[in-house]
Motif scaffolding. Sequence first.
Motif, PDB file in Angstrom:
ATOM      1  N   GLY A 233      -2.636  -0.430   1.679  1.00  0.00           N
ATOM      2  CA  GLY A 233      -2.262  -0.441   0.273  1.00  0.00           C
ATOM      3  C   GLY A 233      -1.350   0.729  -0.041  1.00  0.00           C
ATOM      4  N   ALA A 234      -0.428   0.538  -0.967  1.00  0.00           N
ATOM      5  CA  ALA A 234       0.544   1.574  -1.317  1.00  0.00           C
ATOM      6  C   ALA A 234       0.105   2.324  -2.565  1.00  0.00           C
ATOM      7  N   PRO A 235       0.447   3.603  -2.693  1.00  0.00           N
ATOM      8  CA  PRO A 235       0.261   4.296  -3.974  1.00  0.00           C
ATOM      9  C   PRO A 235       1.224   3.722  -5.010  1.00  0.00           C
ATOM     10  N   ALA A 236       0.872   3.849  -6.290  1.00  0.00           N
ATOM     11  CA  ALA A 236       1.678   3.187  -7.316  1.00  0.00           C
ATOM     12  C   ALA A 236       1.624   3.934  -8.637  1.00  0.00           C
ATOM     13  N   SER A 237       2.659   3.732  -9.440  1.00  0.00           N
ATOM     14  CA  SER A 237       2.646   4.160 -10.842  1.00  0.00           C
ATOM     15  C   SER A 237       2.173   2.972 -11.672  1.00  0.00           C
ATOM     16  N   MET A 238       0.878   2.840 -11.768  1.00  0.00           N
ATOM     17  CA  MET A 238       0.252   1.747 -12.493  1.00  0.00           C
ATOM     18  C   MET A 238      -1.065   2.245 -13.075  1.00  0.00           C
ATOM     19  N   ARG A 505       8.795  -5.017  -0.571  1.00  0.00           N
ATOM     20  CA  ARG A 505       7.698  -4.300  -1.223  1.00  0.00           C
ATOM     21  C   ARG A 505       7.795  -2.822  -0.873  1.00  0.00           C
ATOM     22  N   MET A 506       6.976  -2.033  -1.532  1.00  0.00           N
ATOM     23  CA  MET A 506       7.107  -0.580  -1.428  1.00  0.00           C
ATOM     24  C   MET A 506       5.918   0.069  -0.717  1.00  0.00           C
ATOM     25  N   GLY A 507       6.224   1.167  -0.043  1.00  0.00           N
ATOM     26  CA  GLY A 507       5.232   2.137   0.389  1.00  0.00           C
ATOM     27  C   GLY A 507       5.584   3.439  -0.301  1.00  0.00           C
ATOM     28  N   GLY A 508       4.799   4.490  -0.073  1.00  0.00           N
ATOM     29  CA  GLY A 508       5.145   5.719  -0.763  1.00  0.00           C
ATOM     30  C   GLY A 508       4.421   6.948  -0.261  1.00  0.00           C
ATOM     31  N   SER A 509       4.984   8.093  -0.619  1.00  0.00           N
ATOM     32  CA  SER A 509       4.407   9.398  -0.309  1.00  0.00           C
ATOM     33  C   SER A 509       3.869   9.999  -1.609  1.00  0.00           C
ATOM     34  N   PHE A 510       2.560  10.187  -1.684  1.00  0.00           N
ATOM     35  CA  PHE A 510       1.912  10.642  -2.919  1.00  0.00           C
ATOM     36  C   PHE A 510       1.946  12.163  -3.064  1.00  0.00           C
ATOM     37  N   PHE A 511       1.960  12.872  -1.930  1.00  0.00           N
ATOM     38  CA  PHE A 511       1.968  14.333  -1.945  1.00  0.00           C
ATOM     39  C   PHE A 511       3.091  14.835  -1.045  1.00  0.00           C
ATOM     40  N   ASP A 512       4.322  14.674  -1.491  1.00  0.00           N
ATOM     41  CA  ASP A 512       5.479  15.082  -0.694  1.00  0.00           C
ATOM     42  C   ASP A 512       5.802  16.541  -0.979  1.00  0.00           C
ATOM     43  N   GLY A 513       5.743  17.382   0.030  1.00  0.00           N
ATOM     44  CA  GLY A 513       5.928  18.816  -0.154  1.00  0.00           C
ATOM     45  C   GLY A 513       7.357  19.265   0.063  1.00  0.00           C
TER      46      GLY A 513
END
Length: 545
Positions: A233-238, A505-513
Motif C-alpha cells: 500500500g502507498a502513503p497518501a494525502s487522503m 498508480r503512485m508510490g511514495g516516500s513519507f519521510f524523505d530527508g
Amino acid sequence: MERRKFLQIGAGTAGAMLIPVFGNAIAAEDLLKPMAASAKKVLADTAMGAATQAGASYCDVRIGRYLNQFIITRDLNVESINNTESSGVGIRVIADGAYGFASTNSMTADGIAQAARQAVAIAKANAKLQIEPVRLAPVKGVGEVAWATPIKKDWRTLPVKEKADMLIAANKAGLDAGANFMTASLFQINQQKYFASTDGSYIDQDVHRLWAPINATAVDQKTGKFRSRGGLGAPASMGYEYFDARAEDKVRAAGGVTTLYTKSYDIVEDARLAGKQAREKLSAKSVEPGKYDLVLSPEHLFLTIHENVGHPTELDRVLGYEANYAGTSFVGLDKWQSKKFKYGAERVNFVADRTTPGSLGLIGYDDEGVPAKQWDIIRDGILVNYQATRDQAHIIGEKESHGCSYADSWSTVQFQRMPNVSLEPGKARLTPDEMVKDVKKGIYILGRGSYSIDQQRYNFQFGGTLYYEIKNGKITGPLEDVAYQANTQEFWNACSAICDERDWRMGGSFFDGKGQPSQVSAVSHGSSTTRFNGINVINTARKIG
C-alpha cells in the motif's frame, strides 16, 4: 520547549526505520483545537510590520500547528501511541539583499515582533558576506485564501482503539498466513499552515497525510534463514477513508501473483498475502546473475524514480548546495543548456507537480506562497527543466518559481524540496500481462527493498520485495536474492515499454530527508508498469571467495 525525537521501528531485512517525531505530547482530544485564521492574520501583520520597520525589504511569515499521531504494533501487541503537537511562528526576511530567519513559539505580539527584528538583524549580518543579493521571482499576492486536502474521514475524530484494532487485525492475518513476526504501523499527519507575505498573500492551508506500512517475516526454524515481505500500500494525502477498501481499487498483478491497490487500501488482505508470501520466499529459487529484461511495477519503480530522477533534478543539488550532505548531481547545467541531453529513451516523459489528487505532494500553495502547478522535467527522453524555488528561478531563465519551497516545521527555514515527479503512462494500450508475453528472459519486481546510489545519483543498485522469473513470456515462479545495477542514463535509455494509463498508480516516500539540519518531507511518484531491457542483475546472497 519543543521535543524532537526518533522512533526506531524494526523493518525486517531492510534494517530499521528512524521515524522523526516533532512536538510535545498531548491528549488525543486536544488534536481538534485549531487557531482562527483571523487571529493568525493579526500575528502575521505584527511580524511583517516589525520586520519592515527594522529595515526588511521583504518578509514572509509561517504560522504552523503540526499534529502527529503515530501508532506502532508488533504481532498482537500495541507497542506505542504518540500524539504530538508543535506550534509556533517562522519569519524569513530579506534585508540589504540577504536572507535572515528567526522563529519563536511565543505566540504573542511582543514575542513575534522580537523574532522579526532578530531575523532582520541576522539578514544584515549575512549581507556583509553576501556575494550577490537574493533575487526573488515575482509572485502575485492572492489576498486571503484557504485550501485543504480533500478528505471524507478526519483521522483526528476517530478513536485510537479503532485504528489499533485495524493494525492488530492485519498482524493476526499475517501470522495466521505463515509469518512468524508481524509489524503494522499507522502514521497520521495534519499540518495547519498559515502563510503571509509582504507580497500581499494570506494563505490558510490544512494538509492531511497518512501511511500504514506493514512487514511480515517468516523464519525457517531448522536453518535460521528468514525472509520478509513489506506492504504494497502507498502513503497518501487522503482522509481515513483510504482504509475503506473497495473492490474497484484492487489491481491484479501480472500473472495474478498478488493484489495491488490504488485509491483505497485493504491492509488486512495485504497483511495476509504478506505472511503467505514471506513464507514462500524461504523456498524460492536463488537468482542466477546475468542480463535480464526487468518488468517493474509502480510499487517498486517509485523509489528508483525518486532516487535517480527526482533527486538529481533538484536545482540546489545541481548547483552544489547539497554537496556536504547526500551529494550533488550528474545532470549539471551544461547538460540542460545543451537541450539535447538524452536522459532516457524517447518514450520516457517525466512531469513534476503538486496537483495530483491523493499524492503526498498535493498542496494549494508552497511555503513561498506560490500556487501549485505542473511542469515537464524530461520530455521525449530529453532533460528540459529542473525543480526551482523563487530565488533559483532566474538561474535557469524561468520567470516564476516552480513552487518547490517547503519547511517541515514552523521552526525551520523553507528551502527547495522535491515535488511529485512521475513517469507518464505509455500511449499505446498495454497491460502488464501483455508486457510479460514479450519477455523471453526476465524478472518481474514488486515492492521496495534495499538500495544504494552514489552521491551524484548516477551509479545505483536496487532490490525489491517480490521477484518472479519470466521465461518465454510466462511467469514461472518466485525468485530471491535479486538486485539490479546500472547507471541512471543507461537505465532509462533501456526503457522499452510502458503500460498505459489504466495501470498508472503512485508510490511514495513519507519521510524523505534532506538538508542540514535535516528536514523531512513527503512526496509521491507515479508510473505504470515499465520494462527495461538488458539490465545487469546480481545475486545478493553470493559471497566473494
